[in-house]
Design a protein around this motif. Structure first.
Motif, PDB file in Angstrom:
ATOM      1  N   SER A 413      22.447  80.757  24.985  1.00 38.37           N
ATOM      2  CA  SER A 413      22.310  81.292  23.971  1.00 38.37           C
ATOM      3  C   SER A 413      23.675  80.476  23.207  1.00 38.37           C
ATOM      4  N   LEU A 414      24.623  80.807  23.442  1.00 44.11           N
ATOM      5  CA  LEU A 414      26.168  80.902  23.136  1.00 44.11           C
ATOM      6  C   LEU A 414      26.280  78.416  23.123  1.00 44.11           C
ATOM      7  N   MET A 415      25.262  78.243  23.893  1.00 43.10           N
ATOM      8  CA  MET A 415      25.808  76.485  23.793  1.00 43.10           C
ATOM      9  C   MET A 415      24.828  76.029  22.684  1.00 43.10           C
ATOM     10  N   PHE A 416      23.927  76.860  22.866  1.00 45.20           N
ATOM     11  CA  PHE A 416      22.969  76.732  21.636  1.00 45.20           C
ATOM     12  C   PHE A 416      24.170  76.692  20.315  1.00 45.20           C
ATOM     13  N   LEU A 417      24.129  77.822  19.916  1.00 43.36           N
ATOM     14  CA  LEU A 417      25.101  77.922  18.673  1.00 43.36           C
ATOM     15  C   LEU A 417      26.512  77.309  18.692  1.00 43.36           C
ATOM     16  N   ASN A 418      27.226  77.003  19.425  1.00 45.21           N
ATOM     17  CA  ASN A 418      27.463  75.620  19.769  1.00 45.21           C
ATOM     18  C   ASN A 418      27.612  74.229  18.978  1.00 45.21           C
ATOM     19  N   GLN A 419      26.131  74.583  19.821  1.00 47.15           N
ATOM     20  CA  GLN A 419      25.589  73.233  19.491  1.00 47.15           C
ATOM     21  C   GLN A 419      25.436  72.819  17.817  1.00 47.15           C
ATOM     22  N   LYS A 420      24.583  73.740  17.238  1.00 46.94           N
ATOM     23  CA  LYS A 420      25.001  73.806  16.040  1.00 46.94           C
ATOM     24  C   LYS A 420      25.809  73.862  14.987  1.00 46.94           C
ATOM     25  N   LEU A 421      26.854  74.923  15.677  1.00 49.09           N
ATOM     26  CA  LEU A 421      28.211  74.256  15.000  1.00 49.09           C
ATOM     27  C   LEU A 421      28.557  72.822  14.677  1.00 49.09           C
ATOM     28  N   ASN A 422      27.870  72.853  15.646  1.00 42.24           N
ATOM     29  CA  ASN A 422      28.790  70.569  15.599  1.00 42.24           C
ATOM     30  C   ASN A 422      28.154  69.353  15.391  1.00 42.24           C
ATOM     31  N   GLU A 423      26.487  70.054  14.206  1.00 38.24           N
ATOM     32  CA  GLU A 423      25.907  69.428  13.696  1.00 38.24           C
ATOM     33  C   GLU A 423      26.617  69.068  12.569  1.00 38.24           C
ATOM     34  N   THR A 424      26.278  67.755  11.614  1.00 40.31           N
ATOM     35  CA  THR A 424      27.039  67.401  11.013  1.00 40.31           C
ATOM     36  C   THR A 424      26.649  68.544   9.369  1.00 40.31           C
ATOM     37  N   GLU A 425      26.600  68.900   9.090  1.00 38.12           N
ATOM     38  CA  GLU A 425      26.171  70.177   7.627  1.00 38.12           C
ATOM     39  C   GLU A 425      27.098  70.733   7.924  1.00 38.12           C
ATOM     40  N   TYR A 426      27.328  71.311   8.908  1.00 31.93           N
ATOM     41  CA  TYR A 426      28.347  72.516   9.419  1.00 31.93           C
ATOM     42  C   TYR A 426      29.794  71.867   9.403  1.00 31.93           C
ATOM     43  N   GLN A 427      30.028  70.310   9.240  1.00 37.35           N
ATOM     44  CA  GLN A 427      31.792  69.897   9.457  1.00 37.35           C
ATOM     45  C   GLN A 427      31.447  69.458   7.755  1.00 37.35           C
ATOM     46  N   GLN A 428      30.871  69.930   6.563  1.00 45.15           N
ATOM     47  CA  GLN A 428      30.991  69.644   5.385  1.00 45.15           C
ATOM     48  C   GLN A 428      31.267  70.650   4.319  1.00 45.15           C
ATOM     49  N   LYS A 429      30.659  72.015   4.877  1.00 46.81           N
ATOM     50  CA  LYS A 429      31.351  73.610   4.526  1.00 46.81           C
ATOM     51  C   LYS A 429      31.407  74.584   5.425  1.00 46.81           C
ATOM     52  N   PRO A 430      32.585  75.618   4.881  1.00 47.60           N
ATOM     53  CA  PRO A 430      32.468  76.549   5.593  1.00 47.60           C
ATOM     54  C   PRO A 430      31.117  77.165   5.962  1.00 47.60           C
ATOM     55  N   PHE A 431      30.976  77.475   7.583  1.00 44.61           N
ATOM     56  CA  PHE A 431      29.602  78.883   7.420  1.00 44.61           C
ATOM     57  C   PHE A 431      30.393  79.782   8.005  1.00 44.61           C
TER      58      PHE A 431
END
Length: 629
Positions: A413-431
């Motif tokens: 679950s934590l690795m999946f979260l890390n994967q999601k947070l590394n996606e492009t849309e999460y780099q463009q705004k705070p999350f």
């Protein structure tokens, strides 16, 4: 061939039509309230509402449906069918009358009637007087509507089954197949057209980011009332005041508490947040906090000296859903109100993700359990999260000696979260990312021999400690991976628990004592061990304070960064009782009676009195649907 199913289908069809017309009445009478809905939202509300209508209709009519559909000559006689049809009429009139009462009441608080209906017995004379005086138009309109329904029902149902004879299909095995198929069809409708997981519930009305207006249009009045009747069987009446206290209550309860919080700074920090709610992580098992020697939390132990820690932090209750409710909405868990995801959302609540969305955040919720566990899919939508994931979405990236447990694997679950947070849309705004873990839930899954600090048993503390070691290691892997990402140094990491591991201790402290650790890699929060009393209700105002979000929120707690009260008495939900922990001691409230008093000091009694006023003040706001105004 299906003539023997004529009565069941007519009942369901007329019931669906009845509820659809009632929705039109809601829209017509409260057009201003529903005016914000688009045509797409109206269609969505009617379709989702149909699911709720069928759910409650099948349950109410179930004896009639199952008997009248039996493909037997003795059952399919006109007289018996007519009797069943008249019973169906009586049940329909009861459902329609309840819905009309709800329509009349709705404008008072803009939510469906629930617990209020069961409190009318105390004011029955007043209700009759209102119905015959100031509300006479509503009363006459309701009576007329009931009469029109009887006319329609008699024409559509009773006359139809009286005029037409029933020919049963041949051979008998075909009849049985058709009957079984019909029973399965009814079962599907009764579950809200959901095949797997939980049947339809409150939270389903709030999915797909449905607004309060859309959700209220979706919900079925009889469904809400039936759920409230069930809640009343399990919920104890909140009656914690003595007669003398009740006489003093109005001013003390209403005027002394505002239940509002605003960030000390409105300068949005644009920081990211990773909020991890850890299943059953108890304070006493974390060596770096309790000074114990279990040796299963080396990573968290190493993080504590770098973080801010609240050593006197307590869970709001003993169930996960209460922890989620307190942490994400700061709404008090009172014994006479349902929990979040199970009916509380009928009230106006804080919607933290929705607020953060308005401040240009990306919001995500994830849990390691099944999507519908705790109705979390609906809760995510209620609170405004843009994305939500559950166990079904999480790929396994590690091999285990057993199948995936019911509550999932924390590492994956934590690795999946890390994967999601590394996606492009999460780099463009705070999350803002919220994760609820699960591996440390009983029965304690075996994560592998490398985590066997103790002989593993899936039902005792040894098994828990081994899964705790695995969960701690999983956090370490997540944080090490996160440290390599560009967003890491601009992120606030919040680690806390939903509740403690079940305990046989009689001490309130051990029954509710959980960790709270807030870590900022950039050092913006200097390491510190706080000693003030705090609970999960403080998390939401603290979060908004950390982010500099200037929106005023409703809260049963306070910001821990800028507390208005040091060591306020804490309310802890202990099922039918209320636990109290204060700076002067502890006690348990069973109604107006006190028990398990740690001492008899006047200071403790004064703090218990203060907490009572606060609880009653919050209850009054929830009853009036004014928690969020």
């Amino acid at each position: 061939m299906l003539a023997f199913l004529r009565l069941p289908f007519l009942l369901l069809l007329l019931s669906a039509s009845m509820f659809a017309v009632c929705r039109l009445l809601f829209i017509g009478l409260y057009s201003d309230y529903f005016s914000t809905l688009t045509s797409t939202q109206y269609w969505h509300a009617f379709w989702q509402g149909f699911r709720f209508d069928m759910h409650i209709s099948v349950i109410v009519f179930s004896p009639i449906l199952l008997i009248s559909a039996l493909p037997l000559k003795v059952i399919q006689k006109p007289l018996l069918l007519k009797i069943l049809a008249y019973i169906g009429l009586l049940l329909s009139l009861i459902m329609l009358a309840l819905t009309l009462i709800d329509i009349t009441y709705f404008g008072e608080v803009y939510r469906h009637i629930g617990q209020e209906l069961f409190q009318l017995t105390d004011d029955f004379d007043l209700i009759i007087e209102l119905a015959l005086t100031s509300r006479i138009i509503y009363t006459l309109a309701g009576i007329l509507f009931l009469i029109l329904f009887v006319i329609c029902y008699k024409s559509a149902v009773i006359n139809t089954i009286t005029r037409q004879s029933v020919t049963l299909p041949q051979p008998i095995w075909l009849r049985l197949i058709l009957y079984v198929a019909f029973v399965l069809f009814c079962f599907w409708l009764a579950r809200g057209m959901i095949i797997q997981s939980r049947p339809i519930g409150y939270a389903d009305a709030f999915k797909h980011n449905a607004t309060s207006a859309e959700s209220n249009l979706i919900l079925n009045s009889v469904f809400v009332i039936s759920k409230e009747a069930k809640n009343r069987q399990s919920n104890t009446k909140l009656d914690i005041l003595t007669e003398q206290e009740k006489q003093q209550c109005h001013k003390k309860c209403v005027d002394n508490f505002q239940f509002k919080a605003t960030s000390a700074s409105s300068n949005n920090t644009k920081k990211n947040v990773v909020f991890i709610l850890l299943e059953s992580w108890s304070y006493q098992y974390i060596d770096g906090l309790a000074g114990s020697h279990y040796q299963v939390t080396p990573f968290i132990d190493s993080l504590i000296p770098k973080a801010q820690v609240w050593d006197r932090f307590y869970a709001a209750g003993q169930r996960s859903i209460i922890g989620i409710q307190a942490a994400l909405t700061s709404t008090p868990a009172l014994n006479n109100f349902p929990a979040l995801g199970f009916g509380l959302e009928l009230n106006r609540l804080n919607k933290p993700a929705e607020i953060l969305n308005q401040h240009h955040y990306r919001t995500l919720m994830l849990q390691s359990s099944n999507r519908r566990s705790f109705n979390m899919d609906g809760i995510a939508s209620i609170l405004g999260f843009q994305e939500y994931y559950g166990k079904e979405d999480i790929p396994l990236v590690r091999q285990y000696p057993q199948d995936t447990p019911k509550f999932g694997w924390d590492y994956d679950s934590l690795m999946f979260l890390n994967q999601k947070l590394n996606e492009t849309e999460y780099q463009q705004k705070p999350f803002f990312a919220f994760l609820f873990t699960g591996t440390t839930h009983e029965p304690f899954a075996d994560p592998g021999a490398e985590f066997h600090v103790y002989p593993h048993d899936n039902a005792n503390k040894n098994g828990f400690l081994n899964t705790l070691r695995y969960s701690d290691w999983s956090l370490q892997q997540f944080m090490q991976n996160a440290a390599q990402q560009p967003w890491y140094h601009n992120t606030i990491f919040i680690f806390t628990a939903d509740h403690v591991l079940k305990t046989s201790s009689d001490h309130l402290h051990e029954q509710f004592h959980i960790p709270l650790i807030i870590y900022t890699p950039d050092g913006s929060l200097a390491p510190l061990r706080h000693q003030i009393l705090a609970t999960q209700y403080d998390l939401l105002p603290t979060l908004f304070d950390l982010l500099g979000i200037g929106d005023t929120i409703s809260t049963f707690g306070q910001s821990l960064l800028h507390p208005q009260m040091h060591n306020p008495p804490l309310m802890l939900n202990r099922g039918d009782a209320i636990g109290v922990i204060s700076n002067s001691g502890s006690a348990v409230l069973n109604g107006e009676q006190q028990s398990e008093l740690s001492n008899t000091s006047p200071a403790l009694q004064q703090e218990i009195q203060q907490l009572k006023w606060k609880i009653i003040g919050a209850e009054q706001k929830l009853k009036k649907n004014q928690w969020v105004e």
